[in-house]
Design a protein around this motif. Structure first.
Motif, mmCIF file in Angstrom:
data_model
loop_
_atom_site.group_PDB
_atom_site.id
_atom_site.type_symbol
_atom_site.label_atom_id
_atom_site.label_comp_id
_atom_site.label_asym_id
_atom_site.label_seq_id
_atom_site.Cartn_x
_atom_site.Cartn_y
_atom_site.Cartn_z
ATOM 1 N N VAL A 1 0.855 -1.185 0.000
ATOM 2 C CA VAL A 1 0.000 0.000 0.000
ATOM 3 C C VAL A 1 0.890 1.233 0.000
ATOM 4 C CG1 VAL A 1 -1.897 1.205 1.159
ATOM 5 C CG2 VAL A 1 -1.694 -1.281 1.363
ATOM 6 N N GLN A 2 0.562 2.168 -0.848
ATOM 7 C CA GLN A 2 1.227 3.472 -0.847
ATOM 8 C C GLN A 2 0.135 4.512 -0.970
ATOM 9 O OE1 GLN A 2 4.614 4.852 -1.593
ATOM 10 N NE2 GLN A 2 5.798 2.969 -1.393
ATOM 11 N N SER A 3 0.425 5.741 -0.531
ATOM 12 C CA SER A 3 -0.527 6.817 -0.767
ATOM 13 C C SER A 3 0.061 7.736 -1.837
ATOM 14 C CB SER A 3 -0.806 7.596 0.526
ATOM 15 O OG SER A 3 0.391 7.967 1.170
ATOM 16 N N PHE A 4 -0.817 8.400 -2.579
ATOM 17 C CA PHE A 4 -0.328 9.357 -3.579
ATOM 18 C C PHE A 4 0.404 10.504 -2.878
ATOM 19 C CE2 PHE A 4 -3.710 7.262 -5.988
ATOM 20 C CZ PHE A 4 -3.098 7.084 -7.226
ATOM 21 N N HIS A 5 -0.203 10.984 -1.782
ATOM 22 C CA HIS A 5 0.384 12.081 -1.001
ATOM 23 C C HIS A 5 0.081 11.861 0.481
ATOM 24 C CE1 HIS A 5 1.517 14.298 -4.537
ATOM 25 N NE2 HIS A 5 0.307 14.112 -5.033
ATOM 26 N N GLU A 6 0.846 12.581 1.283
ATOM 27 C CA GLU A 6 0.683 12.556 2.757
ATOM 28 C C GLU A 6 0.723 11.134 3.321
ATOM 29 O OE1 GLU A 6 -2.617 14.909 4.108
ATOM 30 O OE2 GLU A 6 -2.147 16.546 2.748
ATOM 31 N N PRO A 7 1.810 10.432 3.248
ATOM 32 C CA PRO A 7 3.089 10.806 2.629
ATOM 33 C C PRO A 7 3.065 10.625 1.109
ATOM 34 C CG PRO A 7 3.242 8.602 3.558
ATOM 35 C CD PRO A 7 1.885 9.138 3.936
ATOM 36 N N ASP A 8 3.958 11.395 0.429
ATOM 37 C CA ASP A 8 4.077 11.272 -1.024
ATOM 38 C C ASP A 8 4.462 9.852 -1.415
ATOM 39 O OD1 ASP A 8 3.545 13.926 -1.491
ATOM 40 O OD2 ASP A 8 5.653 14.527 -1.555
ATOM 41 N N LEU A 9 4.011 9.473 -2.580
ATOM 42 C CA LEU A 9 4.364 8.165 -3.097
ATOM 43 C C LEU A 9 5.884 8.044 -3.189
ATOM 44 C CD1 LEU A 9 2.235 6.623 -5.905
ATOM 45 C CD2 LEU A 9 4.437 5.728 -5.207
ATOM 46 N N ASP A 10 6.425 7.009 -2.587
ATOM 47 C CA ASP A 10 7.869 6.817 -2.545
ATOM 48 C C ASP A 10 8.203 5.655 -3.484
ATOM 49 O OD1 ASP A 10 10.490 6.098 -1.948
ATOM 50 O OD2 ASP A 10 10.273 6.538 0.203
ATOM 51 N N PHE A 11 8.580 6.012 -4.713
ATOM 52 C CA PHE A 11 8.830 4.974 -5.720
ATOM 53 C C PHE A 11 10.045 4.120 -5.363
ATOM 54 C CE2 PHE A 11 6.335 8.023 -8.199
ATOM 55 C CZ PHE A 11 5.411 7.174 -8.788
ATOM 56 N N GLY A 12 11.040 4.744 -4.735
ATOM 57 C CA GLY A 12 12.222 3.979 -4.342
ATOM 58 C C GLY A 12 11.844 2.861 -3.385
ATOM 59 N N LEU A 13 11.026 3.225 -2.401
ATOM 60 C CA LEU A 13 10.589 2.233 -1.420
ATOM 61 C C LEU A 13 9.665 1.201 -2.075
ATOM 62 C CD1 LEU A 13 10.948 1.657 1.582
ATOM 63 C CD2 LEU A 13 8.959 3.087 2.036
ATOM 64 N N LEU A 14 8.809 1.655 -2.966
ATOM 65 C CA LEU A 14 7.892 0.742 -3.658
ATOM 66 C C LEU A 14 8.674 -0.318 -4.430
ATOM 67 C CD1 LEU A 14 5.171 -0.217 -4.681
ATOM 68 C CD2 LEU A 14 5.095 1.731 -6.233
ATOM 69 N N ASP A 15 9.695 0.110 -5.180
ATOM 70 C CA ASP A 15 10.484 -0.856 -5.946
ATOM 71 C C ASP A 15 11.242 -1.812 -5.037
ATOM 72 O OD1 ASP A 15 9.484 0.267 -8.203
ATOM 73 O OD2 ASP A 15 11.332 1.229 -8.865
ATOM 74 N N ARG A 16 11.702 -1.311 -3.892
ATOM 75 C CA ARG A 16 12.355 -2.188 -2.925
ATOM 76 C C ARG A 16 11.393 -3.242 -2.401
ATOM 77 N NH1 ARG A 16 16.756 -0.357 0.355
ATOM 78 N NH2 ARG A 16 17.712 1.299 -0.827
ATOM 79 N N TYR A 17 10.192 -2.801 -2.028
ATOM 80 C CA TYR A 17 9.187 -3.748 -1.548
ATOM 81 C C TYR A 17 8.952 -4.833 -2.599
ATOM 82 C CZ TYR A 17 7.239 -1.652 2.744
ATOM 83 O OH TYR A 17 7.046 -1.217 4.025
ATOM 84 N N LEU A 18 8.892 -4.433 -3.854
ATOM 85 C CA LEU A 18 8.638 -5.408 -4.911
ATOM 86 C C LEU A 18 9.750 -6.456 -4.972
ATOM 87 C CD1 LEU A 18 7.212 -3.080 -7.712
ATOM 88 C CD2 LEU A 18 5.955 -4.758 -6.345
ATOM 89 N N VAL A 19 10.987 -6.005 -4.779
ATOM 90 C CA VAL A 19 12.110 -6.946 -4.788
ATOM 91 C C VAL A 19 12.027 -7.867 -3.571
ATOM 92 C CG1 VAL A 19 14.630 -7.143 -4.588
ATOM 93 C CG2 VAL A 19 13.622 -5.437 -6.130
ATOM 94 N N VAL A 20 11.761 -7.287 -2.409
ATOM 95 C CA VAL A 20 11.729 -8.084 -1.185
ATOM 96 C C VAL A 20 10.612 -9.129 -1.237
ATOM 97 C CG1 VAL A 20 11.218 -7.952 1.288
ATOM 98 C CG2 VAL A 20 12.837 -6.354 0.260
ATOM 99 N N VAL A 21 9.464 -8.749 -1.757
ATOM 100 C CA VAL A 21 8.347 -9.696 -1.856
ATOM 101 C C VAL A 21 8.683 -10.791 -2.868
ATOM 102 C CG1 VAL A 21 5.916 -9.952 -2.489
ATOM 103 C CG2 VAL A 21 6.639 -7.986 -1.130
ATOM 104 N N ALA A 22 9.318 -10.422 -3.973
ATOM 105 C CA ALA A 22 9.715 -11.429 -4.971
ATOM 106 C C ALA A 22 10.752 -12.383 -4.384
ATOM 107 C CB ALA A 22 10.253 -10.746 -6.225
#
Ligand SMILES: Nc1nc2c(ncn2[C@@H]2O[C@H](COP(=O)(O)OP(=O)(O)OP(=O)(O)O)[C@@H](O)[C@H]2O)c(=O)[nH]1
Ligand SMILES: [Mg+2]
Ligand SMILES: [Zn+2]
Length: 295
Positions: A84-105
């Motif tokens: 889950v990410q939010s568009f804002h508050e906090p802003d979408l953190d693409f770096g963290l999102l891509d990391r999560y994708l790697v960790v889940v994979a």
């Protein structure tokens, strides 16, 4: 009279008490001696054999084979991780999102994405951000708890599966579950932040029913995520967009950084691979290299 042999799903675990859903009934169970002495831990999500031990009470006789088990949170038989990410508050953190994708994979689990707080996003953001990940093959839903939008899509995403919600603090994970499961009363907002230390140390894991057979574990958010125990040369394999091109690179095990005849770099230059994602890959690669201990 022999005890009735029942099968059910562990939906909550406290230190040594387990709540097992058997049909429409929930039995409060303790592990039988054999399980206790073998120190085989019963986990939320486990499919178990139980026998009745009194009204509303039971004993766990056997843990049925697990498909998998996550350690943070402790849940067995997980079908998917919903990032889950939010568009804002906090802003979408693409770096963290891509990391999560790697960790889940790395955990060999499918990841799906939920973009929350659509009420705070511009139409352009709502159109662009999920589409980027949708093109990579991840199932994406857009929601707003505040505006009651997309909640049925989230319910459908969770239906009939065991899911773990992951994502940074404050993006609305607990709010989403409260919206799907009225009366649940999970803590949200500032309060959740204050008690985080406490919730981390308890051994209490609950799977929340979200309707249509969905069971979900909420987790407290964290801002940083280490990608560890990974060979640098394997990292690109966890990026579907890069992995698809890698076989055509000149070198096997191409890092897609400085190598000649690299199809990934060419695709980035042509705008076929998202440049931001590629740059985030390079940043994570440098980190994985710095952490890598080959012995
Ligand atoms: N504007 C807006 N605010 C939202 C939305 N969903 C949740 N919030 C708010 O965002 C804040 C954080 O929500 P939480 O549900 O506690 O977030 P969380 O992801 O569970 O956070 P942690 O438990 O700290 O990991 C709360 O104040 C919510 O009211 C939304 O769709 N739009
Ligand atoms: Mg929360
Ligand atoms: Zn390459």
């Amino acid at each position: 009279m022999t005890a009735e042999a029942l099968e059910g799903r562990v939906i909550r675990s406290y230190s040594n008490v387990y709540y097992v859903q058997v049909g429409s009934e929930v039995l409060e169970c303790r592990p039988r001696g054999r399980l206790r002495y073998r120190e085989e831990r019963v986990l939320a999500g486990d499919q178990v054999r139980v026998s009745r031990a009194g009204p509303g009470l039971g004993a766990v006789d056997e843990i049925l084979p697990r498909r998998n088990a996550l350690s943070r949170p402790s849940v067995a038989n997980v079908d998917q991780v919903v990032i889950v990410q939010s568009f804002h508050e906090p802003d979408l953190d693409f770096g963290l999102l891509d990391r999560y994708l790697v960790v889940v994979a790395l955990d060999d689990l499918p990841a799906t994405l939920c973009f929350n707080k659509a009420d705070l996003a511009s139409p352009a953001e709502v159109a662009a951000f999920p589409a980027l990940y949708d093109r990579l093959g991840y199932r994406c839903v857009v929601a707003s708890v505040r505006a009651s939008e997309g909640l049925e899509d989230v319910r459908a995403l969770l239906s009939g599966r065991i899911s773990v919600l992951a994502g940074p603090s404050g993006v609305g994970k607990s709010s989403l579950l409260n919206a799907l499961s009225p009366g649940l009363g999970l803590r949200t907002g500032e309060v959740s932040r204050k008690v985080r230390r406490g919730t981390h140390t308890t051994r209490h894991v609950a799977l929340i029913p979200t309707g249509e057979g969905g069971l979900v574990a909420d987790t407290p958010g964290f801002a940083h995520l280490e990608v560890s125990d990974l060979r640098p040369s394997e990292l690109a394999g966890y990026y579907p967009d890069l992995a698809a091109l890698a076989p055509s690179c000149r070198f096997q095990g191409c890092a897609h950084r400085a190598e000649p005849d690299c199809r990934v770099k060419e695709a980035v230059a042509r705008g076929e691979v998202d440049r931001g994602r590629y740059e985030r890959y390079l940043a994570l690669l440098a980190e994985v290299e710095a952490n890598y201990r080959p012995w």
